[in-house]
Scaffold this motif. Structure first.
Motif, PDB file in Angstrom:
ATOM      1  N   ILE A  17       0.857  -1.185   0.000  1.00 33.90           N
ATOM      2  CA  ILE A  17       0.000   0.000   0.000  1.00 33.90           C
ATOM      3  C   ILE A  17       0.889   1.229   0.000  1.00 33.90           C
ATOM      4  O   ILE A  17       1.924   1.248   0.656  1.00 33.90           O
ATOM      5  CB  ILE A  17      -0.953   0.005   1.222  1.00 33.90           C
ATOM      6  N   GLY A  18       0.474   2.250  -0.768  1.00 33.61           N
ATOM      7  CA  GLY A  18       1.213   3.499  -0.753  1.00 33.61           C
ATOM      8  C   GLY A  18       1.650   3.951  -2.128  1.00 33.61           C
ATOM      9  O   GLY A  18       2.030   3.145  -2.971  1.00 33.61           O
ATOM     10  N   ASN A  19       1.547   5.257  -2.377  1.00 30.99           N
ATOM     11  CA  ASN A  19       2.106   5.928  -3.545  1.00 30.99           C
ATOM     12  C   ASN A  19       2.180   7.415  -3.220  1.00 30.99           C
ATOM     13  O   ASN A  19       1.872   7.827  -2.097  1.00 30.99           O
ATOM     14  CB  ASN A  19       1.273   5.655  -4.814  1.00 30.99           C
ATOM     15  N   ASN A  20       2.616   8.231  -4.168  1.00 31.64           N
ATOM     16  CA  ASN A  20       2.823   9.641  -3.851  1.00 31.64           C
ATOM     17  C   ASN A  20       1.534  10.359  -3.486  1.00 31.64           C
ATOM     18  O   ASN A  20       1.548  11.311  -2.685  1.00 31.64           O
ATOM     19  CB  ASN A  20       3.514  10.350  -5.015  1.00 31.64           C
ATOM     20  N   GLN A  21       0.384   9.933  -4.029  1.00 29.44           N
ATOM     21  CA  GLN A  21      -0.881  10.576  -3.693  1.00 29.44           C
ATOM     22  C   GLN A  21      -1.263  10.302  -2.237  1.00 29.44           C
ATOM     23  O   GLN A  21      -1.679  11.200  -1.505  1.00 29.44           O
ATOM     24  CB  GLN A  21      -1.992  10.080  -4.632  1.00 29.44           C
ATOM     25  N   LEU A  22      -1.112   9.055  -1.818  1.00 31.05           N
ATOM     26  CA  LEU A  22      -1.430   8.705  -0.437  1.00 31.05           C
ATOM     27  C   LEU A  22      -0.434   9.349   0.519  1.00 31.05           C
ATOM     28  O   LEU A  22      -0.815   9.832   1.591  1.00 31.05           O
ATOM     29  CB  LEU A  22      -1.433   7.185  -0.265  1.00 31.05           C
ATOM     30  N   ASP A  23       0.842   9.385   0.128  1.00 30.67           N
ATOM     31  CA  ASP A  23       1.860  10.022   0.969  1.00 30.67           C
ATOM     32  C   ASP A  23       1.515  11.490   1.207  1.00 30.67           C
ATOM     33  O   ASP A  23       1.615  12.000   2.334  1.00 30.67           O
ATOM     34  CB  ASP A  23       3.234   9.918   0.309  1.00 30.67           C
ATOM     35  N   ALA A  24       1.108  12.181   0.142  1.00 35.21           N
ATOM     36  CA  ALA A  24       0.770  13.593   0.268  1.00 35.21           C
ATOM     37  C   ALA A  24      -0.434  13.797   1.181  1.00 35.21           C
ATOM     38  O   ALA A  24      -0.464  14.713   1.999  1.00 35.21           O
ATOM     39  CB  ALA A  24       0.482  14.189  -1.120  1.00 35.21           C
ATOM     40  N   ALA A  25      -1.438  12.912   1.055  1.00 37.06           N
ATOM     41  CA  ALA A  25      -2.650  13.045   1.883  1.00 37.06           C
ATOM     42  C   ALA A  25      -2.330  12.809   3.354  1.00 37.06           C
ATOM     43  O   ALA A  25      -2.941  13.424   4.239  1.00 37.06           O
ATOM     44  CB  ALA A  25      -3.711  12.060   1.402  1.00 37.06           C
ATOM     45  N   LEU A  26      -1.377  11.930   3.653  1.00 33.90           N
ATOM     46  CA  LEU A  26      -1.072  11.577   5.035  1.00 33.90           C
ATOM     47  C   LEU A  26      -0.132  12.574   5.696  1.00 33.90           C
ATOM     48  O   LEU A  26      -0.083  12.654   6.920  1.00 33.90           O
ATOM     49  CB  LEU A  26      -0.460  10.179   5.106  1.00 33.90           C
ATOM     50  N   THR A  27       0.623  13.336   4.900  1.00 37.01           N
ATOM     51  CA  THR A  27       1.631  14.219   5.473  1.00 37.01           C
ATOM     52  C   THR A  27       1.273  15.703   5.386  1.00 37.01           C
ATOM     53  O   THR A  27       1.773  16.492   6.172  1.00 37.01           O
ATOM     54  CB  THR A  27       2.995  13.998   4.804  1.00 37.01           C
ATOM     55  N   ALA A  28       0.426  16.081   4.431  1.00 38.97           N
ATOM     56  CA  ALA A  28       0.061  17.488   4.287  1.00 38.97           C
ATOM     57  C   ALA A  28      -0.993  17.869   5.320  1.00 38.97           C
ATOM     58  O   ALA A  28      -1.759  17.036   5.778  1.00 38.97           O
ATOM     59  CB  ALA A  28      -0.463  17.763   2.876  1.00 38.97           C
ATOM     60  N   ASP A  29      -1.019  19.149   5.697  1.00 43.12           N
ATOM     61  CA  ASP A  29      -2.042  19.602   6.664  1.00 43.12           C
ATOM     62  C   ASP A  29      -3.139  20.411   5.970  1.00 43.12           C
ATOM     63  O   ASP A  29      -3.998  20.962   6.631  1.00 43.12           O
ATOM     64  CB  ASP A  29      -1.391  20.427   7.786  1.00 43.12           C
ATOM     65  N   ARG A  30      -3.109  20.512   4.675  1.00 42.40           N
ATOM     66  CA  ARG A  30      -4.151  21.187   3.916  1.00 42.40           C
ATOM     67  C   ARG A  30      -4.493  20.374   2.686  1.00 42.40           C
ATOM     68  O   ARG A  30      -3.565  19.827   2.052  1.00 42.40           O
ATOM     69  CB  ARG A  30      -3.706  22.594   3.472  1.00 42.40           C
TER      70      ARG A  30
END
Length: 219
Positions: A206-219
């Motif tokens: 599980i995981g790719n750049n879209q999921l990484d961005a959703a989990l780490t960004a605050d906006r």
């Protein structure tokens, strides 16, 4: 939840708080006044998004107590300007001003009673679930619940976290390795204002750049 207000509803809200008038021709008096909420007011108002100088911002609507950065517990109903959070009139909480260790142990026992019959493999697994329950009250995070056999109750264990926090079960979302499709699903979840989402029955990587961005960004 927070949702975008469409032009028709925005116009209705304008007419509830302000009296708009428009000058129109009148054969007898030369002109007349007609109630109106003109598009030139509603249109720009709806296009401004979150940029409203002097208007309090709204970052979240929560139906549970919130732990603030300074360690205090927010459990008062109403709008809290300093953090942009609205707490509806549904939160009731009684906590001692100076909790003792006995109070903390009693609280842990009460929470753990919800999963007293769940077959955790080791005590630390039970402790991990217990840590997962209050975490959403303080910070956005993600957890992985694994089981050694099918039907052991992983989804039920997740719901045992969602129910005390949200008052309802998790909203579920299926996972897809396709980046663009996953981006659309994440955007849909964000637009609905969901604070907690369950990716159920996931097998394999599980995981790719879209999921990484959703989990780490605050906006």
């Amino acid at each position: 939840m927070i949702r975008e207000l469409g032009p028709a509803l925005l116009r209705e809200q304008f007419t509830r708080v302000a009296n708009g008038v428009r000058v129109v021709p009148d054969k007898e008096r030369g002109h007349g006044m007609r109630p109106d909420a003109p598009a030139r007011v509603v249109g720009p108002g709806g296009s401004r998004g979150g940029s409203w100088p002097g208007v309090p911002r709204l970052d979240a609507v929560v139906a549970h107590p919130v732990l603030l950065p300074d360690g205090t517990l927010l459990a008062t109903n109403g709008y809290h300007r300093s953090i942009g959070v609205l707490v509806p009139d549904r939160v009731t909480l009684t906590v001692p001003d100076v909790p003792t260790r006995t109070d903390a142990e009693a609280a842990v026992a009460r929470l753990a009673d919800a999963v007293c019959d769940f077959p955790f493999e080791r005590p630390e697994h039970r402790g991990a679930w217990l840590a997962g329950l209050p975490t959403p009250l303080a910070w956005f995070a993600f957890f992985l619940i694994d089981g050694n056999v099918r039907g052991v109750g992983k989804g039920l264990l997740a719901d045992a976290i969602a129910l005390p926090v949200l008052g309802r079960r998790f909203s579920a979302m299926t996972y897809t390795p396709d980046r663009e499709e996953l981006r659309k699903r994440i955007t849909s979840v964000a637009a609905e204002g969901e604070h907690m989402v369950l990716l159920d029955n996931r097998a394999g990587p599980i995981g790719n750049n879209q999921l990484d961005a959703a989990l780490t960004a605050d906006r």
